[in-house]
Scaffold this active site. Structure first.
Site, PDB file in Angstrom:
ATOM      1  N   TYR A  37       0.823  -1.207   0.000  1.00  0.00           N
ATOM      2  CA  TYR A  37       0.000   0.000   0.000  1.00  0.00           C
ATOM      3  C   TYR A  37       0.864   1.266   0.000  1.00  0.00           C
ATOM      4  O   TYR A  37       0.667   2.160  -0.822  1.00  0.00           O
ATOM      5  CB  TYR A  37      -0.933   0.005   1.212  1.00  0.00           C
ATOM      6  CG  TYR A  37      -1.554   1.355   1.466  1.00  0.00           C
ATOM      7  CD1 TYR A  37      -2.597   1.830   0.670  1.00  0.00           C
ATOM      8  CD2 TYR A  37      -1.083   2.166   2.496  1.00  0.00           C
ATOM      9  CE1 TYR A  37      -3.152   3.088   0.889  1.00  0.00           C
ATOM     10  CE2 TYR A  37      -1.629   3.417   2.727  1.00  0.00           C
ATOM     11  CZ  TYR A  37      -2.667   3.880   1.914  1.00  0.00           C
ATOM     12  OH  TYR A  37      -3.203   5.124   2.131  1.00  0.00           O
ATOM     13  N   HIS A 135       3.780  13.716   3.265  1.00  0.00           N
ATOM     14  CA  HIS A 135       3.953  12.993   4.512  1.00  0.00           C
ATOM     15  C   HIS A 135       4.686  11.687   4.223  1.00  0.00           C
ATOM     16  O   HIS A 135       4.742  11.228   3.085  1.00  0.00           O
ATOM     17  CB  HIS A 135       2.603  12.716   5.191  1.00  0.00           C
ATOM     18  CG  HIS A 135       1.651  11.957   4.327  1.00  0.00           C
ATOM     19  ND1 HIS A 135       0.887  12.542   3.333  1.00  0.00           N
ATOM     20  CD2 HIS A 135       1.316  10.631   4.304  1.00  0.00           C
ATOM     21  CE1 HIS A 135       0.139  11.638   2.747  1.00  0.00           C
ATOM     22  NE2 HIS A 135       0.380  10.463   3.306  1.00  0.00           N
TER      23      HIS A 135
END
Length: 254
Positions: A37, A135
């Site tokens: 992911y 991020h």
């Protein structure tokens, strides 16, 4: 995805960038899937927000493949044990791509230390305002290498303090009290903020982040509300613009 809040500075103070840091535990059987992911592999390859990914401190049997390491953690880690810890950290959007990569490398060295890790930097456009939210997802194993060569199943076995070679790698989360763990999280939050601020200073930016709560910073206002993706999805474009304008004026207040 968690919210990345912008903490406004007051007049005469150093401008503040966003700070967000969270730690999540991934149970056995989920590590390889989560690795795919964050690395935008397989079903996640259609996403276009991946900036960079890397890894380090893998044992010899994993080669240069973090997927192999996490697959073995899923297979051999003890039942009900955490296969990984994920550190999710907002990065200052003032930084360029190369600077974000350098900051992610510094954070990996500071947070993971000698433990096996994998990280990926994402920079999706914000649902409101279209501003990128860079991020990093930093996956770390709790297993601390000790120089002893082990097979995959032995790596994730129970640690043997009397004869380390006959057991698995020690877990740095083992034997800690809840108070110790809370203090560790507080120390890591400060470490993450300090690492970001050093990077901002090295790159010539006056902006800084602060890991403390608004109250501890002496800022008398409520934290920005996290709307969440479902609520944002149902908002009309006019409502999104109204929220963006309100956010800008609110953060500009002294």
């Amino acid at each position: 995805m968690s919210a990345f809040f912008v903490y406004a500075s007051r007049k005469g103070e150093t401008p503040m960038a966003s700070f967000h840091y969270s730690i999540k535990s991934g149970k056995k059987g989920t590590a390889r899937r989560h690795s795919a992911y964050i690395d935008r592999e397989g079903a996640h390859s259609t996403r276009d927000d991946l900036i960079h990914s890397s890894h380090g401190n893998l044992p010899a049997w994993a080669g240069d493949e973090p997927a192999q390491f996490w697959s073995m953690a899923d297979r051999h880690e003890r039942s009900n044990a955490a296969a990984y810890r994920e550190h999710e950290i907002a990065l200052p959007n003032e930084l360029s791509k190369d600077q974000l990569i350098e900051l992610a490398e510094r954070l990996a060295r500071s947070v993971a230390g000698e433990k096996p890790y994998q990280y990926a930097i994402h920079a999706p456009a914000g649902s409101i305002g279209g501003i990128e939210n860079p991020h990093v997802h930093l996956m770390c194993s709790d297993r601390v290498p000790d120089g002893i060569e082990r097979t995959p199943n032995r790596t994730f076995a129970r640690y043997n303090s009397k004869n380390p070679a006959s057991g698995g790698c020690r877990k740095d989360s083992g034997g800690r009290s809840p108070l110790d763990l809370r203090q560790q999280v507080s120390a890591r939050r400060k470490l993450v903020a300090d690492t970001q601020n050093q990077m901002l200073a090295d790159c010539g930016y006056a902006t800084r982040v602060d890991h403390r709560s608004l109250r501890d910073q002496g800022i008398k206002r409520r934290a920005e509300r996290h709307l969440g993706p479902r609520l944002i999805k149902d908002m009309a474009e006019g409502e999104k613009q109204q929220f963006t304008d309100h956010r800008a004026s609110h953060n500009a207040e002294p």
